[in-house]
Design a protein around this motif. Structure first.
Motif, PDB file in Angstrom:
ATOM      1  N   ALA A 285       0.830  -1.211   0.000  1.00  5.25           N
ATOM      2  CA  ALA A 285       0.000   0.000   0.000  1.00  5.25           C
ATOM      3  C   ALA A 285       0.862   1.257   0.000  1.00  5.25           C
ATOM      4  O   ALA A 285       0.590   2.218  -0.734  1.00  5.25           O
ATOM      5  CB  ALA A 285      -0.931  -0.014   1.204  1.00  5.25           C
ATOM      6  N   GLU A 286       1.934   1.272   0.820  1.00  2.00           N
ATOM      7  CA  GLU A 286       2.777   2.459   0.929  1.00  2.00           C
ATOM      8  C   GLU A 286       3.580   2.709  -0.338  1.00  2.00           C
ATOM      9  O   GLU A 286       3.743   3.854  -0.765  1.00  2.00           O
ATOM     10  CB  GLU A 286       3.738   2.311   2.117  1.00  2.00           C
ATOM     11  CG  GLU A 286       3.050   2.378   3.475  1.00  2.00           C
ATOM     12  CD  GLU A 286       3.994   2.006   4.600  1.00  2.00           C
ATOM     13  OE1 GLU A 286       5.193   1.735   4.304  1.00  2.00           O
ATOM     14  OE2 GLU A 286       3.564   1.979   5.763  1.00  2.00           O
ATOM     15  N   GLU A 287       4.082   1.652  -0.960  1.00  5.26           N
ATOM     16  CA  GLU A 287       5.032   1.828  -2.054  1.00  5.26           C
ATOM     17  C   GLU A 287       4.402   1.792  -3.445  1.00  5.26           C
ATOM     18  O   GLU A 287       5.028   2.226  -4.413  1.00  5.26           O
ATOM     19  CB  GLU A 287       6.129   0.768  -1.960  1.00  5.26           C
ATOM     20  CG  GLU A 287       6.965   0.915  -0.700  1.00  5.26           C
ATOM     21  CD  GLU A 287       8.109  -0.064  -0.600  1.00  5.26           C
ATOM     22  OE1 GLU A 287       8.965   0.125   0.282  1.00  5.26           O
ATOM     23  OE2 GLU A 287       8.162  -1.016  -1.418  1.00  5.26           O
ATOM     24  N   THR A 288       3.170   1.262  -3.550  1.00  6.88           N
ATOM     25  CA  THR A 288       2.519   1.207  -4.863  1.00  6.88           C
ATOM     26  C   THR A 288       1.137   1.850  -4.873  1.00  6.88           C
ATOM     27  O   THR A 288       0.588   2.098  -5.948  1.00  6.88           O
ATOM     28  CB  THR A 288       2.365  -0.245  -5.351  1.00  6.88           C
ATOM     29  OG1 THR A 288       1.329  -0.907  -4.606  1.00  6.88           O
ATOM     30  CG2 THR A 288       3.674  -1.008  -5.217  1.00  6.88           C
ATOM     31  N   GLY A 289       0.539   2.058  -3.698  1.00  7.05           N
ATOM     32  CA  GLY A 289      -0.810   2.599  -3.619  1.00  7.05           C
ATOM     33  C   GLY A 289      -1.896   1.556  -3.774  1.00  7.05           C
ATOM     34  O   GLY A 289      -3.094   1.889  -3.738  1.00  7.05           O
ATOM     35  N   LEU A 290      -1.526   0.279  -3.952  1.00  3.02           N
ATOM     36  CA  LEU A 290      -2.510  -0.793  -4.149  1.00  3.02           C
ATOM     37  C   LEU A 290      -2.909  -1.395  -2.803  1.00  3.02           C
ATOM     38  O   LEU A 290      -2.049  -1.865  -2.048  1.00  3.02           O
ATOM     39  CB  LEU A 290      -1.921  -1.879  -5.046  1.00  3.02           C
ATOM     40  CG  LEU A 290      -2.831  -3.062  -5.391  1.00  3.02           C
ATOM     41  CD1 LEU A 290      -4.044  -2.599  -6.191  1.00  3.02           C
ATOM     42  CD2 LEU A 290      -2.053  -4.129  -6.165  1.00  3.02           C
ATOM     43  N   ALA A 291      -4.210  -1.372  -2.516  1.00  5.70           N
ATOM     44  CA  ALA A 291      -4.723  -1.969  -1.278  1.00  5.70           C
ATOM     45  C   ALA A 291      -5.171  -3.394  -1.575  1.00  5.70           C
ATOM     46  O   ALA A 291      -6.093  -3.623  -2.373  1.00  5.70           O
ATOM     47  CB  ALA A 291      -5.886  -1.144  -0.741  1.00  5.70           C
ATOM     48  N   LEU A 292      -4.513  -4.364  -0.959  1.00  6.38           N
ATOM     49  CA  LEU A 292      -4.823  -5.771  -1.172  1.00  6.38           C
ATOM     50  C   LEU A 292      -5.533  -6.353   0.042  1.00  6.38           C
ATOM     51  O   LEU A 292      -5.208  -6.015   1.184  1.00  6.38           O
ATOM     52  CB  LEU A 292      -3.539  -6.579  -1.401  1.00  6.38           C
ATOM     53  CG  LEU A 292      -2.790  -6.412  -2.720  1.00  6.38           C
ATOM     54  CD1 LEU A 292      -1.516  -7.239  -2.678  1.00  6.38           C
ATOM     55  CD2 LEU A 292      -3.654  -6.819  -3.904  1.00  6.38           C
ATOM     56  N   ALA A 293      -6.488  -7.247  -0.200  1.00 10.50           N
ATOM     57  CA  ALA A 293      -7.097  -8.017   0.883  1.00 10.50           C
ATOM     58  C   ALA A 293      -6.141  -9.141   1.268  1.00 10.50           C
ATOM     59  O   ALA A 293      -5.452  -9.699   0.397  1.00 10.50           O
ATOM     60  CB  ALA A 293      -8.432  -8.587   0.439  1.00 10.50           C
ATOM     61  N   PRO A 294      -6.061  -9.501   2.537  1.00 14.92           N
ATOM     62  CA  PRO A 294      -5.110 -10.533   2.962  1.00 14.92           C
ATOM     63  C   PRO A 294      -5.256 -11.847   2.214  1.00 14.92           C
ATOM     64  O   PRO A 294      -4.249 -12.526   1.945  1.00 14.92           O
ATOM     65  CB  PRO A 294      -5.428 -10.702   4.454  1.00 14.92           C
ATOM     66  CG  PRO A 294      -6.050  -9.420   4.865  1.00 14.92           C
ATOM     67  CD  PRO A 294      -6.799  -8.921   3.673  1.00 14.92           C
ATOM     68  N   GLU A 295      -6.480 -12.214   1.854  1.00 19.46           N
ATOM     69  CA  GLU A 295      -6.683 -13.511   1.204  1.00 19.46           C
ATOM     70  C   GLU A 295      -6.091 -13.559  -0.204  1.00 19.46           C
ATOM     71  O   GLU A 295      -5.966 -14.645  -0.792  1.00 19.46           O
ATOM     72  CB  GLU A 295      -8.170 -13.855   1.158  1.00 19.46           C
ATOM     73  CG  GLU A 295      -9.054 -12.829   0.470  1.00 19.46           C
ATOM     74  CD  GLU A 295      -9.618 -11.807   1.439  1.00 19.46           C
ATOM     75  OE1 GLU A 295     -10.639 -11.182   1.090  1.00 19.46           O
ATOM     76  OE2 GLU A 295      -9.048 -11.658   2.549  1.00 19.46           O
ATOM     77  N   GLY A 336       5.314   6.248  -1.189  1.00 19.18           N
ATOM     78  CA  GLY A 336       6.285   6.179  -0.098  1.00 19.18           C
ATOM     79  C   GLY A 336       5.808   6.910   1.132  1.00 19.18           C
ATOM     80  O   GLY A 336       4.750   7.547   1.134  1.00 19.18           O
ATOM     81  N   VAL A 337       6.593   6.783   2.191  1.00 19.56           N
ATOM     82  CA  VAL A 337       6.288   7.427   3.464  1.00 19.56           C
ATOM     83  C   VAL A 337       7.133   8.691   3.553  1.00 19.56           C
ATOM     84  O   VAL A 337       8.351   8.623   3.775  1.00 19.56           O
ATOM     85  CB  VAL A 337       6.577   6.487   4.654  1.00 19.56           C
ATOM     86  CG1 VAL A 337       6.231   7.168   5.970  1.00 19.56           C
ATOM     87  CG2 VAL A 337       5.795   5.187   4.502  1.00 19.56           C
ATOM     88  N   ALA A 338       6.489   9.846   3.358  1.00 21.30           N
ATOM     89  CA  ALA A 338       7.230  11.108   3.307  1.00 21.30           C
ATOM     90  C   ALA A 338       8.016  11.359   4.583  1.00 21.30           C
ATOM     91  O   ALA A 338       9.138  11.886   4.547  1.00 21.30           O
ATOM     92  CB  ALA A 338       6.259  12.260   3.035  1.00 21.30           C
ATOM     93  N   ALA A 339       7.445  10.978   5.737  1.00 19.44           N
ATOM     94  CA  ALA A 339       8.115  11.226   7.020  1.00 19.44           C
ATOM     95  C   ALA A 339       9.433  10.477   7.117  1.00 19.44           C
ATOM     96  O   ALA A 339      10.334  10.882   7.851  1.00 19.44           O
ATOM     97  CB  ALA A 339       7.198  10.838   8.170  1.00 19.44           C
TER      98      ALA A 339
END
Length: 376
Positions: A285-295, A336-339
């Motif tokens: 999610a942080e590096e590509t923006g894709l939200a995946l379901a765990p399954e 990415g994580v700007a912080a």
């Protein structure tokens, strides 16, 4: 029951086992008319130590009050400093009688080690520079001897039983999960840790110089370096095509200093809070923006990505993405994580090109290949 405290004076051999060890660093009297502060420190340690096991206390003064000519003293101090879980600096500096010149050198060597505490009376001169670096590196500081001893013992807690070469692994590394995983593997193989020396610690990363008796070969292996960092999760996001070389793989490109070209291409992944699955989902999610379901994740196990040097493992996962997701990934970014100063760019590339043009390192190529060849 009286606490088990082993006092080890200058040039004496340390005990073979302990649960914690401290070194009393600070100015040493050079004439009979100057009183040492260390007996008061030892009394304070006896009063405060409540651990169930043995505490070794390194006292860099002669047991019988003699004033040594330093034959063997420097080597003994260096050895015992490295074996200590906490270095207690107490600096009641008096320019005429306790100038603490050697203490300044030792402080410079140990102030950023993660296992030093600092104390000095407010009226003692010449300590402002030392206190500056104590504050800068988060070193616990106190204005009395009791508070200085307490700061060290509080961090030690109950300690941990260590014997032989284990004594040379300080608590801040001994308690590290990656170190314990590595050491459990060594013990399971019948190997014996003969000695160790912490060579660096930076954030969550550490380096340890070790000597190991290799049971299978009946010999001691010298000059080995073990680097530790938290385990990572890596995810191969892909869309299969009829030909293996045409299968598309999602990579992230970002600046990494060790890379000769500056920018490196790698799988989405990294370390962080939670278990391997949680880390994998968070990094995607942080590096590509894709939200995946765990399954949607498929697990492929864990291996060391660089077993000749680093003890950490990479937990490998994969997920097949849809054509729509692939197009969104191509058009997205940067991420990415700007912080954390992280900036990643998504690239979708065919496996054949990744392989032929050497676009990733051997570890990433191996993980990609493992997933794409696993047809199960």
């Amino acid at each position: 029951m009286e606490s088990d405290i082993a006092l080890v004076y200058a040039r004496e051999e340390p005990p073979r086992r302990w649960d914690a060890a401290v070194f009393l660093a600070g100015p040493t009297p050079r004439s009979p008319g100057v009183a040492s502060w260390r007996p008061d420190a030892v009394a304070e340690i006896r009063r405060r130590w409540r651990g169930p096991g043995r505490l070794a206390v390194f006292v860099p003064e002669d047991r019988h009050g003699r004033y040594p000519d330093y034959t063997g003293q420097v080597e003994w101090e260096e050895r015992c400093l490295h074996m200590s879980d906490e270095v207690i600096f107490w600096v009641p500096r008096e320019p005429a009688t306790l100038p603490a010149f050697t203490t300044n050198v030792e402080w410079g060597m140990w102030h950023d080690s993660g296992r030093a505490v600092f104390g000095a009376p407010p009226e003692a001169p010449g300590n402002r520079y030392l206190l500056h670096y104590a504050a800068k590196h988060g070193v616990p500081a106190a204005e009395d001897l009791a508070g200085t001893v307490a700061a060290a013992l509080d961090r030690i807690g109950a300690g941990a039983s260590r014997t032989g070469g284990e004594r040379e692994v300080p608590l801040l590394l001994w308690r590290d999960e990656v170190f314990q995983t590595w050491y459990a593997g060594q013990r399971d193989a019948g190997n014996v840790l003969l000695g160790a020396r912490a060579v660096f610690r930076f954030g969550v990363c550490w380096g340890l110089h070790v000597r190991v008796h290799v049971a299978a070969e009946g010999r001691a292996k010298e000059n080995e370096i073990v680097i530790g960092r938290p385990d990572v999760s890596a995810v191969v996001l892909h869309r299969r095509r009829a030909a293996l070389d045409e299968t598309e793989v999602v990579l992230v490109r970002e600046f990494r200093s060790p890379c000769a070209a500056g920018f490196v291409r790698e799988l989405p992944g990294g370390s962080g809070a939670g278990g391997p699955v949680r880390r994998a989902l968070a990094e995607v999610a942080e590096e590509t923006g894709l939200a995946l379901a765990p399954e949607r994740l498929r697990a492929h196990g864990a291996r060391q990505p660089n077993a000749t040097m680093s003890a950490h493992r990479a937990h490998l996962f994969s997920a097949e993405v849809t054509g729509e997701e692939l197009e969104r990934l191509r058009a997205s970014g940067p991420h990415g994580v700007a912080a954390d100063g992280e900036r990643t760019y998504v690239e979708v590339l065919p496996y054949g090109r990744i392989r032929r043009e050497r676009l990733v390192d051997w570890a990433n190529l191996g993980m990609i290949t493992e997933v794409l060849l696993d047809a199960g």
